[in-house]
Design a protein around this motif. Structure first.
Motif, PDB file in Angstrom:
ATOM      1  N   ARG A  10      43.016  46.179  44.529  1.00 25.90           N
ATOM      2  CA  ARG A  10      42.462  44.980  44.869  1.00 25.90           C
ATOM      3  C   ARG A  10      42.395  43.961  43.636  1.00 25.90           C
ATOM      4  NH1 ARG A  10      39.287  43.472  49.183  1.00 25.90           N
ATOM      5  NH2 ARG A  10      40.749  44.826  50.077  1.00 25.90           N
ATOM      6  N   ARG A  11      42.124  44.616  42.587  1.00 26.63           N
ATOM      7  CA  ARG A  11      42.331  43.621  41.284  1.00 26.63           C
ATOM      8  C   ARG A  11      43.218  43.000  41.093  1.00 26.63           C
ATOM      9  NH1 ARG A  11      38.385  44.430  37.085  1.00 26.63           N
ATOM     10  NH2 ARG A  11      39.973  44.538  35.479  1.00 26.63           N
ATOM     11  N   GLN A  13      45.637  42.356  43.585  1.00 26.45           N
ATOM     12  CA  GLN A  13      45.594  41.153  44.495  1.00 26.45           C
ATOM     13  C   GLN A  13      44.784  39.949  44.322  1.00 26.45           C
ATOM     14  OE1 GLN A  13      44.046  43.691  47.748  1.00 26.45           O
ATOM     15  NE2 GLN A  13      46.214  44.399  48.423  1.00 26.45           N
ATOM     16  N   LEU A  14      43.872  40.066  43.643  1.00 23.45           N
ATOM     17  CA  LEU A  14      43.031  39.143  43.267  1.00 23.45           C
ATOM     18  C   LEU A  14      43.499  38.351  41.942  1.00 23.45           C
ATOM     19  CD1 LEU A  14      39.483  40.685  43.543  1.00 23.45           C
ATOM     20  CD2 LEU A  14      40.473  38.831  44.926  1.00 23.45           C
ATOM     21  N   VAL A  35      39.519  30.907  43.657  1.00 22.21           N
ATOM     22  CA  VAL A  35      40.452  32.129  43.742  1.00 22.21           C
ATOM     23  C   VAL A  35      40.038  33.249  44.863  1.00 22.21           C
ATOM     24  CG1 VAL A  35      41.084  34.603  42.599  1.00 22.21           C
ATOM     25  CG2 VAL A  35      41.058  32.347  41.492  1.00 22.21           C
ATOM     26  N   ALA A  36      38.643  33.203  45.090  1.00 17.60           N
ATOM     27  CA  ALA A  36      38.340  34.021  46.333  1.00 17.60           C
ATOM     28  C   ALA A  36      38.548  33.431  47.524  1.00 17.60           C
ATOM     29  CB  ALA A  36      36.696  34.063  46.192  1.00 17.60           C
ATOM     30  N   ALA A  39      42.386  34.266  48.012  1.00 21.84           N
ATOM     31  CA  ALA A  39      42.475  35.483  48.636  1.00 21.84           C
ATOM     32  C   ALA A  39      41.964  35.961  49.873  1.00 21.84           C
ATOM     33  CB  ALA A  39      41.782  36.595  47.422  1.00 21.84           C
ATOM     34  N   LEU A  46      34.788  39.277  45.652  1.00 28.15           N
ATOM     35  CA  LEU A  46      35.391  39.008  44.245  1.00 28.15           C
ATOM     36  C   LEU A  46      34.558  39.442  43.031  1.00 28.15           C
ATOM     37  CD1 LEU A  46      37.846  36.172  43.162  1.00 28.15           C
ATOM     38  CD2 LEU A  46      35.909  36.861  41.620  1.00 28.15           C
ATOM     39  N   TYR A  49      34.824  42.821  41.825  1.00 27.77           N
ATOM     40  CA  TYR A  49      35.838  43.523  40.932  1.00 27.77           C
ATOM     41  C   TYR A  49      35.813  42.726  39.481  1.00 27.77           C
ATOM     42  CZ  TYR A  49      37.179  45.352  45.174  1.00 27.77           C
ATOM     43  OH  TYR A  49      37.122  46.128  46.427  1.00 27.77           O
ATOM     44  N   LEU A  56      38.068  37.607  34.994  1.00 30.53           N
ATOM     45  CA  LEU A  56      39.183  37.415  35.928  1.00 30.53           C
ATOM     46  C   LEU A  56      40.609  36.867  35.180  1.00 30.53           C
ATOM     47  CD1 LEU A  56      40.520  37.252  39.021  1.00 30.53           C
ATOM     48  CD2 LEU A  56      39.277  34.974  39.138  1.00 30.53           C
TER      49      LEU A  56
END
Length: 202
Positions: A10-11, A13-14, A35-36, A39, A46, A49, A56
């Motif tokens: 998931r990290r 992917q973000l 970014v959220a 995604a 978000l 993570y 980020l």
């Protein structure tokens, strides 16, 4: 049953979403909110993570070096040291869409790294990893007797690193002049120049 999500997947992917925002809209647009949205997750998700924008962005920058390393680790080697070194070096150059994106992201971060101590430290770490990679490649050529015995490997690794950085910059900013063929030709000529006056040791 609730869906089990791999934390690292998931990290990544973000981070990919952050890269899309940066490439499309620039680094300053890469807020946690944007970014959220990119995604397709909530801001709260978000933040599970990444605790902050700096967190980020640091991870997104670190992914540049990680992706290069992952590609190299998966590469099948031929046993032809010249060809293998050239192929490894090509993994650091913007010769396809994936590597072009990496170069754009890397260059976008460089300006901010000058004024952000955390990103500056990460950028320096990535630079050193790349330098060590290039020195390792030249050391392999030297071990096979392909380089002059008195070669300064540290100097030549720095020179190669500077050449690659320059090619990446020109390739993403002036691709018509510095296209894939030009990049490969320049790199081939540079590597050949290191061995031009030297015959392999028996």
């Amino acid at each position: 049953m609730p869906k089990v999500v791999d934390h690292e997947v998931r990290r990544r992917q973000l981070a990919d979403a952050a890269w899309r925002v940066i490439r499309r809209d620039g680094l300053e647009a890469a807020s946690v909110r944007n970014v959220a949205r990119e995604a397709g997750v909530s801001l709260g998700s978000l933040r599970h993570y990444f605790t902050s924008q700096d967190d980020l962005l640091a991870y997104a920058l670190r992914r540049v070096g990680e992706r290069i390393r992952e590609r190299i680790e998966k590469m099948p080697l031929t046993g032809d040291i010249r060809a293998d070194v050239a192929t490894v070096i090509e993994q650091t150059l913007p010769l396809d869409e994936e590597r072009q994106t990496e170069a754009v992201i890397w260059l976008a971060f460089m300006g901010k790294a000058l004024t952000n101590a955390g990103l500056g430290a990460l950028a320096a770490e990535t630079h050193e990893q790349l330098y060590n990679l290039f020195r390792k490649m030249l050391a392999a050529m030297n071990q096979y007797g392909l380089l002059p015995p008195d070669i300064d490997l540290d100097l030549e690794a720095r020179r190669l690193h500077a050449l690659i950085d320059g090619l990446a910059l020109h390739a993403v900013s002036n691709n018509q002049a510095v296209n894939d063929d030009a990049i490969r030709g320049i790199m081939a000529r540079h590597l050949a120049s290191l061995t031009a006056v030297h015959s392999p040791r028996q």
